[in-house]
Write a protein that holds these residues in place. Structure first.
Motif, PDB file in Angstrom:
ATOM      1  N   ARG A  61       0.855  -1.176   0.000  1.00 13.95           N
ATOM      2  CA  ARG A  61       0.000   0.000   0.000  1.00 13.95           C
ATOM      3  C   ARG A  61       0.896   1.232   0.000  1.00 13.95           C
ATOM      4  O   ARG A  61       1.959   1.246   0.630  1.00 13.95           O
ATOM      5  CB  ARG A  61      -0.959   0.005   1.189  1.00 13.95           C
ATOM      6  N   VAL A  62       0.467   2.224  -0.738  1.00 16.86           N
ATOM      7  CA  VAL A  62       1.285   3.416  -0.957  1.00 16.86           C
ATOM      8  C   VAL A  62       0.511   4.644  -0.519  1.00 16.86           C
ATOM      9  O   VAL A  62      -0.681   4.775  -0.795  1.00 16.86           O
ATOM     10  CB  VAL A  62       1.657   3.563  -2.447  1.00 16.86           C
ATOM     11  N   ARG A  63       1.195   5.546   0.170  1.00 19.82           N
ATOM     12  CA  ARG A  63       0.602   6.837   0.477  1.00 19.82           C
ATOM     13  C   ARG A  63       1.599   7.927   0.092  1.00 19.82           C
ATOM     14  O   ARG A  63       2.801   7.708   0.051  1.00 19.82           O
ATOM     15  CB  ARG A  63       0.215   6.949   1.940  1.00 19.82           C
ATOM     16  N   GLY A  64       1.048   9.090  -0.232  1.00 21.50           N
ATOM     17  CA  GLY A  64       1.894  10.202  -0.627  1.00 21.50           C
ATOM     18  C   GLY A  64       2.163  10.283  -2.113  1.00 21.50           C
ATOM     19  O   GLY A  64       3.037  11.049  -2.541  1.00 21.50           O
ATOM     20  N   GLU A  65       1.414   9.513  -2.926  1.00 13.71           N
ATOM     21  CA  GLU A  65       1.649   9.549  -4.371  1.00 13.71           C
ATOM     22  C   GLU A  65       1.421  10.941  -4.960  1.00 13.71           C
ATOM     23  O   GLU A  65       1.948  11.263  -6.027  1.00 13.71           O
ATOM     24  CB  GLU A  65       0.756   8.532  -5.085  1.00 13.71           C
ATOM     25  N   GLU A  66       0.645  11.752  -4.258  1.00 17.27           N
ATOM     26  CA  GLU A  66       0.396  13.110  -4.745  1.00 17.27           C
ATOM     27  C   GLU A  66       1.655  13.955  -4.777  1.00 17.27           C
ATOM     28  O   GLU A  66       1.689  15.010  -5.430  1.00 17.27           O
ATOM     29  CB  GLU A  66      -0.677  13.790  -3.896  1.00 17.27           C
ATOM     30  N   TYR A  67       2.697  13.515  -4.087  1.00 22.68           N
ATOM     31  CA  TYR A  67       3.951  14.271  -4.090  1.00 22.68           C
ATOM     32  C   TYR A  67       4.810  13.987  -5.326  1.00 22.68           C
ATOM     33  O   TYR A  67       5.820  14.663  -5.542  1.00 22.68           O
ATOM     34  CB  TYR A  67       4.766  13.957  -2.831  1.00 22.68           C
ATOM     35  N   LEU A  68       4.422  12.988  -6.104  1.00 30.31           N
ATOM     36  CA  LEU A  68       5.155  12.700  -7.330  1.00 30.31           C
ATOM     37  C   LEU A  68       4.638  13.604  -8.442  1.00 30.31           C
ATOM     38  O   LEU A  68       3.444  13.584  -8.755  1.00 30.31           O
ATOM     39  CB  LEU A  68       4.970  11.235  -7.736  1.00 30.31           C
ATOM     40  N   PRO A  69       5.485  14.402  -9.074  1.00 26.18           N
ATOM     41  CA  PRO A  69       5.031  15.234 -10.194  1.00 26.18           C
ATOM     42  C   PRO A  69       4.439  14.365 -11.295  1.00 26.18           C
ATOM     43  O   PRO A  69       4.832  13.206 -11.476  1.00 26.18           O
ATOM     44  CB  PRO A  69       6.319  15.929 -10.660  1.00 26.18           C
ATOM     45  N   ASP A  70       3.472  14.893 -12.044  1.00 24.53           N
ATOM     46  CA  ASP A  70       2.855  14.095 -13.100  1.00 24.53           C
ATOM     47  C   ASP A  70       3.776  13.997 -14.307  1.00 24.53           C
ATOM     48  O   ASP A  70       4.846  14.608 -14.367  1.00 24.53           O
ATOM     49  CB  ASP A  70       1.477  14.658 -13.486  1.00 24.53           C
TER      50      ASP A  70
END
Length: 254
Positions: A61-70
């Motif tokens: 499970r992964v959290r913080g994916e929003e911190y990866l630029p698109d």
């Protein structure tokens, strides 16, 4: 049962890596390395994570994916994950929106098929004993690859550490970030609970991955101070996502 699961996963990797690596090597002489990376490299890595999950019983499970630029963001990025097992070396290239370039020891190129395929990809293999020459290669190639849209990935501890152990954080990634005006994304990975260091014996369970906010070098900041920020974030987060590995009486360096 764990032995059978682990044997099946290992067997899949050994059997499939030969034809996939062969196709990648042959294809690299025909089309760009980036294309063969997406066609063969990433596909095989996704397959390895799938097999590890559904046959080996190792979920994630992964959290913080929003911190990866698109994928349309062209900023320079260096991923700095905690390194406890082989699992994360397969996982990150299979899930990031940008192609990744590892910095790794040149000895890996000697592994049949797997190493040969690595040699045909645009990554940075170094001689760790070369000192400043190795760093010069990382700086030159790192800037070139990031300018071409790739993200760099460097394990700040340099090698895999046992679960619950804090290794020495080296400044290679922070030096590169300062030299190229890149941002570092720290990542905590609790893979040791399911795939122990230097082992193919899998323990069914869940691997937690926590991605932190980008850390950008400040004007005049030293590489040691920048890496210290990365270390503090990762090690604090490790104690959140894998608390049983860090007893309350554990002495830490931060």
């Amino acid at each position: 049962m764990r032995f059978i699961r682990s044997l099946l996963v290992l067997s899949w990797m050994v059997v499939t890596v030969i034809p996939v690596a062969s196709l990648l090597v042959i294809g690299s002489f025909i089309v760009s390395s980036e294309r063969v990376w997406w066609w063969f490299g990433v596909s095989w890595l996704k397959g390895a994570i799938w097999v590890t999950k559904y046959i080996g019983g190792v979920n994630y499970r992964v959290r913080g994916e929003e911190y990866l630029p698109d994928k349309d963001d062209d900023q320079r990025i260096i991923l700095c994950p905690k390194h406890q097992s082989t699992w994360e070396t397969f996982f990150f290239p299979s899930m990031t929106p940008h192609p990744l370039a590892y910095v790794f020891k040149k000895e890996l190129l000697q592994i049949p098929f797997f190493g040969w395929a690595l040699a045909r990809l645009e990554m940075v293999h170094i001689d760790r004993s070369a000192g400043n020459d190795a760093w010069a290669k990382v700086a030159a190639m790192g800037e070139k690859l990031m300018d071409r849209g790739k993200w760099m990935i460097m394990f700040p501890e340099g090698t895999r550490t046992e679960r619950g152990i804090q290794g020495g954080y080296k400044t290679g990634a922070s030096r590169l970030a300062i030299a190229t005006d890149a941002s570092i994304i720290p990542i905590a990975v609790a893979s040791g609970r399911c795939w122990p260091r230097r082992s193919f014996w899998l323990n069914p369970g869940v691997i937690d991955v926590s991605i932190g906010p980008p850390i950008t070098p400040k004007p005049g900041q030293s590489s040691a101070d920048l890496m210290r920020e990365v270390e503090i974030w990762i090690e604090a987060e490790m104690r959140i996502i894998d608390p049983e590995a860090y007893p309350e009486n554990t002495v830490t360096s931060f």
